[in-house]
Write an enzyme that holds these catalytic residues in place. Structure first.
Site, PDB file in Angstrom:
ATOM      1  N   ASP A 218       0.853  -1.177   0.000  1.00 27.25           N
ATOM      2  CA  ASP A 218       0.000   0.000   0.000  1.00 27.25           C
ATOM      3  C   ASP A 218       0.901   1.243   0.000  1.00 27.25           C
ATOM      4  O   ASP A 218       2.094   1.164   0.310  1.00 27.25           O
ATOM      5  CB  ASP A 218      -0.886  -0.030   1.250  1.00 27.25           C
TER       6      ASP A 218
ATOM      7  N   ASP B 199      -0.346   5.254   0.724  1.00 25.86           N
ATOM      8  CA  ASP B 199      -0.656   6.243   1.766  1.00 25.86           C
ATOM      9  C   ASP B 199      -0.673   5.627   3.152  1.00 25.86           C
ATOM     10  O   ASP B 199      -1.426   4.684   3.417  1.00 25.86           O
ATOM     11  CB  ASP B 199      -2.019   6.890   1.495  1.00 25.86           C
TER      12      ASP B 199
ATOM     13  N   ASP C 221      -2.096  -0.729   5.870  1.00 27.23           N
ATOM     14  CA  ASP C 221      -2.519  -0.143   7.145  1.00 27.23           C
ATOM     15  C   ASP C 221      -4.024   0.034   7.282  1.00 27.23           C
ATOM     16  O   ASP C 221      -4.494   0.458   8.332  1.00 27.23           O
ATOM     17  CB  ASP C 221      -1.855   1.225   7.327  1.00 27.23           C
TER      18      ASP C 221
END
Length: 268
Positions: free
Chosen positions: A12, A14, A200
């Site tokens: 991922d 961001d 996250d």
């Protein structure tokens, strides 16, 4: 005969490989260099568009690898800056337009925002925000209503074939396919000895659970993910440090561990 790659890393962006606020990935440069040194691949997997990811991928020196764009709704081929066409995006915008105002009023998609408003909402520069609005497959947006209204909104979209996934910042609408779906395609193509995933947010869960080894990157800006399958035996771990600092330590620690144990992919 093509040499089999040792690791294929799915990451991922961001809040994971790039900082949630500054959008910097400098803290992860040592780990990226270590992966490059052993011939590992890194596949960026994000809600970002192909236009956005192509820029970041080039900066990171990862053009040789494909990327997963718009939360898995599309993919970006190696050395390409074109993700596809915008037919899916236009269909999603049309479906939103047909919903009763009472249902859609609390959702404000990127298509409803100016470039400056997207920049303000995301923290991106105006130039980067313009790339974020150049969508092919999905529509991210903010939700300002109640949780009950959000569930009603999602149910109405589902009846039209549109799915909604919550990421670190936005509620993203698409016609399905997840990061894990694209991950499976790429694993079948590259046949790595070991797969690793880092993320996250809720839209990373399938990807994290599908990898041989995975790391949940600490996110002080959001609610912690619920316990995932694989955490009980250490296959999935959580970092103490957030963002690229956590990414860097997770990868470097894993590489050190693999070097010591000469680990191979788990069965099954």
């Amino acid at each position: 005969m093509k040499k089999q790659i040792p690791l294929l890393v799915f990451s991922d962006l961001d809040g994971t490989l790039i900082d949630h606020d500054s959008y910097s990935y400098d803290a992860a440069l040592p780990a990226l260099a270590a992966l490059r040194a052993i011939g590992a691949g890194v596949v960026l997997a994000s809600s970002k568009t192909a236009s956005e990811i192509s820029v970041l991928r080039s900066e990171m020196g990862l053009e040789a690898w494909p990327a997963i764009v718009e939360n898995g709704a599309g993919r970006l081929e190696p050395a390409s800056d074109v993700g596809g066409h915008n037919a899916d995006y236009l269909k999603i915008r049309a479906i939103l337009g047909r919903l009763p105002q009472s249902l859609k009023s609390a959702f404000r998609g990127f298509g409803d925002m100016t470039v400056d408003e997207v920049a303000q909402s995301t923290g991106l520069s105006p130039a980067a925000a313009a790339l974020a609005k150049r969508r092919d497959f999905s529509e991210p947006g903010t939700w300002s209503g109640t949780e009950d209204d959000r569930l009603t909104f999602i149910a109405a979209l589902a009846r039209e074939g549109v799915s909604a996934r919550m990421g670190g910042r936005f509620l993203t609408l698409s016609f399905g396919r997840t990061k894990a779906d694209r991950m499976g395609e790429m694993i079948a193509h590259y046949a790595p000895l070991l797969t690793v995933a880092l993320g996250d947010a809720p839209n990373d869960v399938e990807m994290l659970e599908a990898a041989d080894r995975a790391f949940i990157i600490a996110n002080p800006n959001g609610s912690p993910l619920s316990t995932l399958q694989g955490e009980h035996n250490g296959r999935i771990r959580r970092t103490e440090k957030p963002g690229p600092k956590g990414w860097n330590s997770a990868i470097l620690d894993l590489l050190s561990e693999l070097e010591q144990k000469q680990e191979r992919p788990r069965n099954g």
